[in-house]
Design a protein around this motif. Structure first.
Motif, mmCIF file in Angstrom:
data_model
loop_
_atom_site.group_PDB
_atom_site.id
_atom_site.type_symbol
_atom_site.label_atom_id
_atom_site.label_comp_id
_atom_site.label_asym_id
_atom_site.label_seq_id
_atom_site.Cartn_x
_atom_site.Cartn_y
_atom_site.Cartn_z
ATOM 1 N N CYS A 17 2.425 6.626 7.714
ATOM 2 C CA CYS A 17 2.090 5.474 6.875
ATOM 3 C C CYS A 17 1.976 4.265 7.798
ATOM 4 C CB CYS A 17 3.171 5.246 5.834
ATOM 5 S SG CYS A 17 3.018 3.685 4.924
ATOM 6 N N GLY A 68 0.783 2.473 -0.997
ATOM 7 C CA GLY A 68 -0.398 3.029 -0.362
ATOM 8 C C GLY A 68 -1.260 3.734 -1.398
ATOM 9 N N GLN A 69 -2.398 4.237 -0.951
ATOM 10 C CA GLN A 69 -3.342 4.900 -1.857
ATOM 11 C C GLN A 69 -3.008 6.381 -2.065
ATOM 12 O OE1 GLN A 69 -5.909 3.368 -3.604
ATOM 13 N NE2 GLN A 69 -4.741 1.604 -2.889
ATOM 14 N N TYR A 98 2.784 9.164 -1.733
ATOM 15 C CA TYR A 98 2.517 7.737 -1.613
ATOM 16 C C TYR A 98 3.571 7.072 -0.738
ATOM 17 C CZ TYR A 98 -0.376 8.476 -5.767
ATOM 18 O OH TYR A 98 -1.313 8.929 -6.666
ATOM 19 N N CYS A 99 3.118 6.219 0.140
ATOM 20 C CA CYS A 99 4.016 5.408 0.953
ATOM 21 C C CYS A 99 4.280 4.107 0.201
ATOM 22 C CB CYS A 99 3.364 5.119 2.300
ATOM 23 S SG CYS A 99 4.338 4.073 3.398
ATOM 24 N N GLN A 131 -0.783 -4.039 3.660
ATOM 25 C CA GLN A 131 -1.524 -2.854 3.225
ATOM 26 C C GLN A 131 -0.909 -1.628 3.885
ATOM 27 O OE1 GLN A 131 -4.008 -3.314 0.977
ATOM 28 N NE2 GLN A 131 -3.561 -5.520 1.099
ATOM 29 N N LEU A 132 -0.740 -0.576 3.096
ATOM 30 C CA LEU A 132 -0.186 0.681 3.601
ATOM 31 C C LEU A 132 -1.246 1.772 3.525
ATOM 32 C CD1 LEU A 132 3.302 0.596 1.791
ATOM 33 C CD2 LEU A 132 2.747 -0.194 4.094
ATOM 34 N N VAL A 133 -1.424 2.497 4.605
ATOM 35 C CA VAL A 133 -2.420 3.563 4.650
ATOM 36 C C VAL A 133 -1.758 4.853 5.109
ATOM 37 C CG1 VAL A 133 -4.591 4.346 5.648
ATOM 38 C CG2 VAL A 133 -4.262 1.915 5.150
ATOM 39 N N GLU A 134 -1.793 5.859 4.242
ATOM 40 C CA GLU A 134 -1.207 7.153 4.564
ATOM 41 C C GLU A 134 -2.219 8.063 5.245
ATOM 42 O OE1 GLU A 134 0.356 5.997 0.355
ATOM 43 O OE2 GLU A 134 -1.544 5.974 1.464
ATOM 44 N N TYR A 184 5.032 -2.872 -2.240
ATOM 45 C CA TYR A 184 3.834 -2.405 -1.561
ATOM 46 C C TYR A 184 3.615 -0.928 -1.839
ATOM 47 C CZ TYR A 184 5.240 -6.564 1.008
ATOM 48 O OH TYR A 184 5.653 -7.821 1.340
#
Length: 122
Positions: free
Chosen positions: A22, A113-114, A94-95, A3-6, A111
Motif C-alpha cells: 500500500c 485505497g481502491q 483495502y488499505c 491517497q492510498l494505492v494497493e 483514508y
C-alpha cells in the motif's frame, strides 16, 4: 488528502503466498494506525490487520499466524505478507489509515485505497 494505492493482489493456489503493498502519496508518519480490510462477496467487511505508528500489530483470529503486517514510514508504504493462503481468504483487500486504532475498529477510517483482488483457488 493522502491517497492510498494497493498492489500485489492476484490469483494463487491454496497454500501459496502473496505480499500486498500500500503506497501512500504522502508521508504516513503522522497516520497513527494503518491497516487492511477485506470484503468477500456476500460477506461483511472484516478488519484483517492493523499496525500503529509504534509498530504494535493486531490481527483477526482467522489470519493469526499466517499474515504479517508491517509499515515502512521512510517509503510511505504498508505491507501485508500473506502465507498459507486459503480459499476463504478470497476477497478484495483495502488499505486504510486512521488517526486511532479505535476509529479503525469502528470502520471510521480517514483514508481508503481502491482495493486489490486476492483470489485463492482450491
Amino acid at each position: 488528502q493522502v491517497q492510498l494505492v494497493e498492489s500485489g493482489g492476484g490469483l494463487v493456489q491454496a497454500g501459496g503466498s502473496l505480499r500486498l503493498s500500500c503506497a501512500a502519496s504522502e508521508s504516513i508518519v503522522s497516520i497513527y494506525a494503518m491497516g487492511w480490510y477485506r470484503q468477500a462477496p456476500g460477506k461483511q467487511r472484516e478488519l484483517v490487520s492493523a499496525i500503529t505508528s509504534g509498530r504494535i500489530a493486531d490481527y483477526a483470529e482467522s489470519v493469526k499466524g499466517r499474515f504479517t503486517i508491517s509499515r515502512d514510514n521512510a517509503k510511505n508504504t504498508v505491507y501485508l505478507q500473506m502465507n498459507s493462503l486459503k480459499p476463504e481468504d478470497t476477497a478484495v483487500y483495502y488499505c486504510v489509515g486512521a488517526r486511532s486504532m479505535g476509529r479503525m475498529y469502528l470502520f471510521l477510517n480517514d483514508y481508503w485505497g481502491q482495493g486489490t483482488q486476492v483470489t485463492v483457488s482450491s
